[in-house]
Write a protein that holds these residues in place. Structure first.
Motif, PDB file in Angstrom:
ATOM      1  N   VAL A  41       0.863  -1.192   0.000  1.00  0.00           N
ATOM      2  CA  VAL A  41       0.000   0.000   0.000  1.00  0.00           C
ATOM      3  C   VAL A  41       0.897   1.238   0.000  1.00  0.00           C
ATOM      4  O   VAL A  41       2.079   1.166   0.341  1.00  0.00           O
ATOM      5  CB  VAL A  41      -0.940   0.035   1.226  1.00  0.00           C
ATOM      6  N   THR A  42       0.336   2.376  -0.378  1.00  0.00           N
ATOM      7  CA  THR A  42       1.071   3.640  -0.373  1.00  0.00           C
ATOM      8  C   THR A  42       0.461   4.560   0.665  1.00  0.00           C
ATOM      9  O   THR A  42      -0.747   4.845   0.635  1.00  0.00           O
ATOM     10  CB  THR A  42       1.010   4.313  -1.756  1.00  0.00           C
ATOM     11  N   ALA A  43       1.270   4.996   1.589  1.00  0.00           N
ATOM     12  CA  ALA A  43       0.774   5.894   2.631  1.00  0.00           C
ATOM     13  C   ALA A  43       0.500   7.275   2.044  1.00  0.00           C
ATOM     14  O   ALA A  43       1.292   7.786   1.228  1.00  0.00           O
ATOM     15  CB  ALA A  43       1.793   6.001   3.757  1.00  0.00           C
ATOM     16  N   PRO A  44      -0.611   7.924   2.407  1.00  0.00           N
ATOM     17  CA  PRO A  44      -0.914   9.269   1.883  1.00  0.00           C
ATOM     18  C   PRO A  44       0.022  10.314   2.495  1.00  0.00           C
ATOM     19  O   PRO A  44       0.645  10.087   3.530  1.00  0.00           O
ATOM     20  CB  PRO A  44      -2.352   9.474   2.306  1.00  0.00           C
ATOM     21  N   PHE A  65      -7.359  -5.144   6.068  1.00  0.00           N
ATOM     22  CA  PHE A  65      -6.961  -6.375   5.379  1.00  0.00           C
ATOM     23  C   PHE A  65      -7.585  -7.570   6.100  1.00  0.00           C
ATOM     24  O   PHE A  65      -7.575  -7.637   7.332  1.00  0.00           O
ATOM     25  CB  PHE A  65      -5.435  -6.541   5.377  1.00  0.00           C
ATOM     26  N   SER A  66      -8.100  -8.483   5.346  1.00  0.00           N
ATOM     27  CA  SER A  66      -8.619  -9.726   5.949  1.00  0.00           C
ATOM     28  C   SER A  66      -7.457 -10.686   6.197  1.00  0.00           C
ATOM     29  O   SER A  66      -6.413 -10.616   5.527  1.00  0.00           O
ATOM     30  CB  SER A  66      -9.637 -10.384   5.021  1.00  0.00           C
ATOM     31  N   LEU A  67      -7.627 -11.568   7.179  1.00  0.00           N
ATOM     32  CA  LEU A  67      -6.594 -12.571   7.422  1.00  0.00           C
ATOM     33  C   LEU A  67      -6.425 -13.480   6.209  1.00  0.00           C
ATOM     34  O   LEU A  67      -5.329 -13.956   5.926  1.00  0.00           O
ATOM     35  CB  LEU A  67      -6.947 -13.399   8.664  1.00  0.00           C
ATOM     36  N   ALA A  68      -7.519 -13.680   5.469  1.00  0.00           N
ATOM     37  CA  ALA A  68      -7.429 -14.502   4.265  1.00  0.00           C
ATOM     38  C   ALA A  68      -6.506 -13.854   3.241  1.00  0.00           C
ATOM     39  O   ALA A  68      -5.711 -14.529   2.573  1.00  0.00           O
ATOM     40  CB  ALA A  68      -8.816 -14.719   3.673  1.00  0.00           C
ATOM     41  N   SER A  69      -6.595 -12.515   3.091  1.00  0.00           N
ATOM     42  CA  SER A  69      -5.732 -11.836   2.123  1.00  0.00           C
ATOM     43  C   SER A  69      -4.270 -11.895   2.531  1.00  0.00           C
ATOM     44  O   SER A  69      -3.374 -11.843   1.694  1.00  0.00           O
ATOM     45  CB  SER A  69      -6.172 -10.377   1.965  1.00  0.00           C
ATOM     46  N   LEU A  70      -4.030 -12.037   3.842  1.00  0.00           N
ATOM     47  CA  LEU A  70      -2.663 -12.170   4.341  1.00  0.00           C
ATOM     48  C   LEU A  70      -2.180 -13.615   4.312  1.00  0.00           C
ATOM     49  O   LEU A  70      -1.021 -13.892   4.626  1.00  0.00           O
ATOM     50  CB  LEU A  70      -2.566 -11.625   5.767  1.00  0.00           C
ATOM     51  N   GLY A  71      -3.079 -14.535   3.962  1.00  0.00           N
ATOM     52  CA  GLY A  71      -2.708 -15.942   3.880  1.00  0.00           C
ATOM     53  C   GLY A  71      -2.612 -16.645   5.203  1.00  0.00           C
ATOM     54  O   GLY A  71      -1.943 -17.681   5.315  1.00  0.00           O
ATOM     55  N   ILE A 125       2.578 -10.098  12.707  1.00  0.00           N
ATOM     56  CA  ILE A 125       2.428  -9.515  11.376  1.00  0.00           C
ATOM     57  C   ILE A 125       3.462  -8.399  11.243  1.00  0.00           C
ATOM     58  O   ILE A 125       3.548  -7.525  12.114  1.00  0.00           O
ATOM     59  CB  ILE A 125       1.009  -8.954  11.160  1.00  0.00           C
ATOM     60  N   GLN A 126       4.264  -8.415  10.198  1.00  0.00           N
ATOM     61  CA  GLN A 126       5.320  -7.431  10.021  1.00  0.00           C
ATOM     62  C   GLN A 126       4.863  -6.308   9.084  1.00  0.00           C
ATOM     63  O   GLN A 126       4.183  -6.554   8.086  1.00  0.00           O
ATOM     64  CB  GLN A 126       6.569  -8.089   9.435  1.00  0.00           C
ATOM     65  N   ILE A 127       5.241  -5.062   9.434  1.00  0.00           N
ATOM     66  CA  ILE A 127       4.953  -3.890   8.607  1.00  0.00           C
ATOM     67  C   ILE A 127       6.288  -3.264   8.222  1.00  0.00           C
ATOM     68  O   ILE A 127       7.068  -2.861   9.082  1.00  0.00           O
ATOM     69  CB  ILE A 127       4.078  -2.872   9.355  1.00  0.00           C
ATOM     70  N   TRP A 128       6.552  -3.191   6.917  1.00  0.00           N
ATOM     71  CA  TRP A 128       7.837  -2.712   6.425  1.00  0.00           C
ATOM     72  C   TRP A 128       7.651  -1.461   5.577  1.00  0.00           C
ATOM     73  O   TRP A 128       6.606  -1.246   4.962  1.00  0.00           O
ATOM     74  CB  TRP A 128       8.506  -3.770   5.543  1.00  0.00           C
ATOM     75  N   ASN A 129       8.713  -0.647   5.546  1.00  0.00           N
ATOM     76  CA  ASN A 129       8.826   0.421   4.549  1.00  0.00           C
ATOM     77  C   ASN A 129       9.601  -0.186   3.394  1.00  0.00           C
ATOM     78  O   ASN A 129      10.811  -0.386   3.464  1.00  0.00           O
ATOM     79  CB  ASN A 129       9.567   1.631   5.126  1.00  0.00           C
ATOM     80  N   ASN A 130       8.892  -0.518   2.326  1.00  0.00           N
ATOM     81  CA  ASN A 130       9.462  -1.358   1.288  1.00  0.00           C
ATOM     82  C   ASN A 130      10.409  -0.614   0.339  1.00  0.00           C
ATOM     83  O   ASN A 130      11.206  -1.232  -0.346  1.00  0.00           O
ATOM     84  CB  ASN A 130       8.332  -1.993   0.469  1.00  0.00           C
ATOM     85  N   SER A 131      10.329   0.727   0.266  1.00  0.00           N
ATOM     86  CA  SER A 131      11.129   1.464  -0.712  1.00  0.00           C
ATOM     87  C   SER A 131      11.688   2.729  -0.096  1.00  0.00           C
ATOM     88  O   SER A 131      11.045   3.376   0.728  1.00  0.00           O
ATOM     89  CB  SER A 131      10.274   1.802  -1.938  1.00  0.00           C
TER      90      SER A 131
END
Length: 225
Positions: free
Chosen positions: A7-10, A19-25, A35-41
């Motif tokens: 996702v892109t932060a505003p 996010f559903s747990l299903a979408s996270l697998g 659950i990990q939250i990263w700054n990907n770029s």
């Protein structure tokens, strides 16, 4: 490991992401640890997280179950209520034990007990019967035979799969049912053979240690002669 969602932060504002747990697998994961939250770029600006919450799923539809207590469906096998008898119990063959088991109406006795079933050797009992120190803390098949044949219980014997041979299993059948005329019918091949805590030296192909798919699973078999 679950799925990654990008996702892109505003900029200069707040936005809610759901996010559903299903979408996270991880919808059916019972041992989820985080659950990990990263700054990907490096191009993504710095961002702040105000709150994270897990929302319970909707309750399932109410189900009404009726029980007809007066209607018998089937009778539970009495062996389900059996008791495990163990070779390390020096108080097995006593008048008190026999009396209590008869009072319970015990339907089944298991021998020689749990994990010992895969390390216990029928052919090694003879040297122990004369050992006073061993007699002070343990019991042997002769003790079990006396108890089993003096109570209302059936016998359920564990054959040593983990560290013995089919020949010793056959020796045990003869010892119980031919030499001692016990007529025991139920035999368990190994104890929890799929567990890594069990003794298992059967590693020659196609056998694999602690693999219930390739080893004789614990089962009840009828022995006739």
């Amino acid at each position: 490991m679950g799925n990654r969602i990008y996702v892109t932060a505003p900029t200069n504002s707040w936005q809610q992401f759901t996010f559903s747990l299903a979408s996270l697998g991880v919808a059916n994961i019972t041992n989820l640890i985080g659950i990990q939250i990263w700054n990907n770029s490096t191009l993504q600006p710095n961002f702040c997280i105000a709150n994270i919450s897990l929302v319970a799923d909707a309750k399932p539809a109410l189900v009404h179950v009726g029980v007809m207590a007066a209607q018998a469906v089937r009778t539970v096998d009495a062996k389900v209520f059996g008791l495990n008898q163990v070779a390390w119990d020096g108080n097995l063959d006593t008048p008190t034990t026999v009396s209590i088991l008869n009072d319970l109406g015990n339907p089944c006795l298991r021998w020689p007990g749990g994990s010992w079933g895969d390390v216990y050797h029928w052919t090694n009992e003879a040297w122990m019967t004369g050992a006073t120190s061993a007699r002070n803390w343990g019991s042997f098949s002769s003790d079990f035979i006396h108890v089993a044949t003096n109570t209302s219980g059936q016998a359920f014997i564990i054959v040593n799969y983990g560290s013995s041979t089919p020949e010793e299993a056959a020796w045990g059948v003869r010892m119980f049912n031919v030499t001692n005329h016990c007529a025991f019918k139920y035999w368990e091949v190994g104890n929890e053979v799929g567990g890594s805590w069990e003794e298992d030296i059967n590693t020659n192909p196609p056998w694999m240690a602690h693999d219930p798919g390739l080893t004789p699973c614990a089962s009840r078999i009828t022995i006739t002669r």
